[in-house]
Motif scaffolding. Structure first.
Motif, short mmCIF file in Angstrom:
data_model
loop_
_atom_site.label_atom_id
_atom_site.label_comp_id
_atom_site.label_asym_id
_atom_site.label_seq_id
_atom_site.Cartn_x
_atom_site.Cartn_y
_atom_site.Cartn_z
N GLY A 98 0.82 -1.20 0.00
CA GLY A 98 0.00 0.00 0.00
C GLY A 98 0.85 1.26 0.00
O GLY A 98 2.07 1.21 -0.24
N GLU A 99 0.21 2.40 0.24
CA GLU A 99 0.92 3.68 0.23
C GLU A 99 0.08 4.72 0.97
O GLU A 99 -1.15 4.63 1.00
N ILE A 100 0.76 5.72 1.54
CA ILE A 100 0.08 6.87 2.14
C ILE A 100 0.37 8.11 1.29
O ILE A 100 1.53 8.36 0.95
N TYR A 101 -0.67 8.86 0.96
CA TYR A 101 -0.53 10.14 0.26
C TYR A 101 -1.08 11.24 1.16
O TYR A 101 -2.17 11.08 1.75
N TYR A 102 -0.37 12.36 1.24
CA TYR A 102 -0.79 13.49 2.07
C TYR A 102 -0.68 14.77 1.24
O TYR A 102 0.42 15.15 0.84
N ALA A 103 -1.80 15.40 0.95
CA ALA A 103 -1.80 16.61 0.11
C ALA A 103 -1.37 17.82 0.95
O ALA A 103 -1.92 18.06 2.03
N LEU A 104 -0.41 18.56 0.43
CA LEU A 104 0.16 19.71 1.16
C LEU A 104 -0.33 21.04 0.60
O LEU A 104 -0.51 22.01 1.34
N ARG A 105 -0.48 21.12 -0.70
CA ARG A 105 -0.95 22.36 -1.35
C ARG A 105 -1.78 21.99 -2.56
O ARG A 105 -1.52 20.99 -3.22
N GLY A 106 -2.77 22.84 -2.87
CA GLY A 106 -3.50 22.67 -4.12
C GLY A 106 -4.79 21.88 -3.97
O GLY A 106 -5.23 21.54 -2.85
N GLN A 107 -5.39 21.60 -5.12
CA GLN A 107 -6.70 20.95 -5.21
C GLN A 107 -6.61 19.80 -6.20
O GLN A 107 -6.07 20.00 -7.29
N GLY A 108 -7.17 18.66 -5.86
CA GLY A 108 -7.10 17.57 -6.82
C GLY A 108 -7.96 16.39 -6.44
O GLY A 108 -8.85 16.49 -5.58
N GLU A 118 -12.89 -2.93 -8.84
CA GLU A 118 -13.31 -1.89 -7.89
C GLU A 118 -12.68 -0.57 -8.31
O GLU A 118 -11.55 -0.56 -8.80
N TRP A 119 -13.37 0.54 -8.11
CA TRP A 119 -12.75 1.85 -8.35
C TRP A 119 -13.23 2.86 -7.32
O TRP A 119 -14.30 2.72 -6.76
N ARG A 120 -12.40 3.86 -7.08
CA ARG A 120 -12.74 4.98 -6.22
C ARG A 120 -12.05 6.23 -6.77
O ARG A 120 -10.92 6.15 -7.24
N VAL A 121 -12.74 7.36 -6.69
CA VAL A 121 -12.10 8.64 -6.98
C VAL A 121 -12.33 9.50 -5.74
O VAL A 121 -13.48 9.79 -5.40
N GLU A 122 -11.25 9.87 -5.05
CA GLU A 122 -11.36 10.59 -3.77
C GLU A 122 -10.83 12.01 -3.90
O GLU A 122 -9.83 12.23 -4.59
N PRO A 123 -11.48 12.97 -3.21
CA PRO A 123 -10.95 14.35 -3.18
C PRO A 123 -9.54 14.34 -2.60
O PRO A 123 -9.27 13.58 -1.67
N PHE A 124 -8.68 15.17 -3.16
CA PHE A 124 -7.29 15.21 -2.68
C PHE A 124 -6.80 16.66 -2.72
O PHE A 124 -6.04 17.05 -3.60
N ALA A 125 -7.29 17.46 -1.75
CA ALA A 125 -6.88 18.85 -1.63
C ALA A 125 -6.03 19.00 -0.38
O ALA A 125 -6.01 18.11 0.48
N ALA A 126 -5.33 20.13 -0.26
CA ALA A 126 -4.40 20.37 0.85
C ALA A 126 -5.03 19.96 2.18
O ALA A 126 -6.17 20.34 2.50
N GLY A 127 -4.31 19.15 2.95
CA GLY A 127 -4.78 18.68 4.25
C GLY A 127 -5.33 17.27 4.21
O GLY A 127 -5.47 16.62 5.25
N GLN A 128 -5.64 16.79 3.00
CA GLN A 128 -6.28 15.48 2.86
C GLN A 128 -5.23 14.36 2.83
O GLN A 128 -4.23 14.47 2.12
N VAL A 129 -5.50 13.30 3.57
CA VAL A 129 -4.67 12.10 3.50
C VAL A 129 -5.49 11.02 2.79
O VAL A 129 -6.69 10.88 3.04
N VAL A 130 -4.86 10.28 1.90
CA VAL A 130 -5.51 9.10 1.30
C VAL A 130 -4.62 7.89 1.55
O VAL A 130 -3.43 7.91 1.21
N TYR A 131 -5.19 6.88 2.16
CA TYR A 131 -4.50 5.61 2.32
C TYR A 131 -4.85 4.75 1.11
O TYR A 131 -6.03 4.48 0.85
N VAL A 132 -3.83 4.37 0.36
CA VAL A 132 -4.02 3.51 -0.81
C VAL A 132 -3.70 2.08 -0.37
O VAL A 132 -2.54 1.77 -0.09
N PRO A 133 -4.70 1.21 -0.29
CA PRO A 133 -4.41 -0.15 0.21
C PRO A 133 -3.66 -0.99 -0.83
O PRO A 133 -3.60 -0.61 -2.00
N PRO A 134 -3.14 -2.13 -0.41
CA PRO A 134 -2.56 -3.07 -1.36
C PRO A 134 -3.55 -3.37 -2.49
O PRO A 134 -4.76 -3.37 -2.27
N ARG A 135 -3.05 -3.60 -3.70
CA ARG A 135 -3.80 -3.98 -4.91
C ARG A 135 -4.44 -2.81 -5.65
O ARG A 135 -5.01 -3.02 -6.71
N TRP A 136 -4.35 -1.58 -5.12
CA TRP A 136 -5.04 -0.47 -5.78
C TRP A 136 -4.05 0.36 -6.62
O TRP A 136 -3.13 0.97 -6.08
#
Ligand code: PAN
Ligand code: ZN
Length: 193
Positions: A98-108, A118-136
């Motif tokens: 897996g992987e951890i992503y942490y947005a520091l600046r911007g909008q995405g 399976e699919w997901r599209v998650e907001p990823f703007a400054a302050g947001q953390v997304v945990y990406v599990p294995p297989r994704w």
């Protein structure tokens, strides 16, 4: 092998960089050939300039179980046709990482999917953390008008499989519709590989 602690400073100033890094990877627009829907718009942009599309600063570690790699990515803003600038996206070569992503600046947004559909599209703007599990598989999209800057951490032995996404894309794309970032089915998505 014993490895040593690595302290570093990650500044959030406009030109944010890490006070220490081992690698600096640059992706220019030309490296994105075939990734966007609008081939003509892509060629037109490229004719103007083979601009910096995104860049990655990394702390490299030996690719062995237990070690972690980390770094920052800066993805510049813009669109190819109506499709927002994005990273190539990849599966990890070792799917079970897996992987951890942490947005520091911007909008995405982060676009993710599994080989099982399976699919997901998650907001990823400054302050947001997304945990990406294995297989994704994962891709970052910049829907704002400034650079999207984020920090990421993953196992050092995860590796990268770019080929699968390069050939068939993600199931979902993020495009501007009437001024709003919108998630659509990828008309070119193909399961055949
Ligand atoms: C990140 C990404 C980085 C660049 O470090 O590799 O943001 O994106 P692409 O890999 O899609 O070009 C990561 O997910 N590492 O595993
Ligand atoms: Zn990754």
């Amino acid at each position: 092998m014993l490895t040593l602690p690595i302290p570093f400073v990650l500044s959030l100033a406009d030109e944010a960089v890490m006070s220490r890094y081992d690698s600096h990877t640059v992706r220019r627009l030309s490296s994105m050939t075939g990734y966007y829907q609008a081939a003509e718009a892509f060629t037109a942009l490229l004719t103007v300039e083979d601009a910096l599309h995104y860049e990655v600063y990394g702390i490299d570690r030996p690719a062995v179980a237990g070690e972690l790699i980390s770094g920052i990515t800066r993805l510049f803003p813009g669109k190819v046709g109506h499709e927002y600038f994005m990273t190539k996206g990849h599966y990890h070569a070792v799917l079970a990482t897996g992987e951890i992503y942490y947005a520091l600046r911007g909008q995405g947004m982060m676009v993710m999917e599994t080989p099982e559909g399976e699919w997901r599209v998650e907001p990823f703007a400054a302050g947001q953390v997304v945990y990406v599990p294995p297989r994704w598989a994962h891709r970052t999209v910049n829907t704002g008008d400034e650079a999207l800057l984020f920090f990421w951490v993953c196992p050092a032995d995860a590796g990268h499989d770019y080929g699968t996404i390069a050939e068939r894309g993600f199931r979902k794309i993020v495009v501007e519709v009437e001024g709003t970032p919108t998630i659509l089915d990828n008309p070119r998505w193909s399961p055949s590989c």
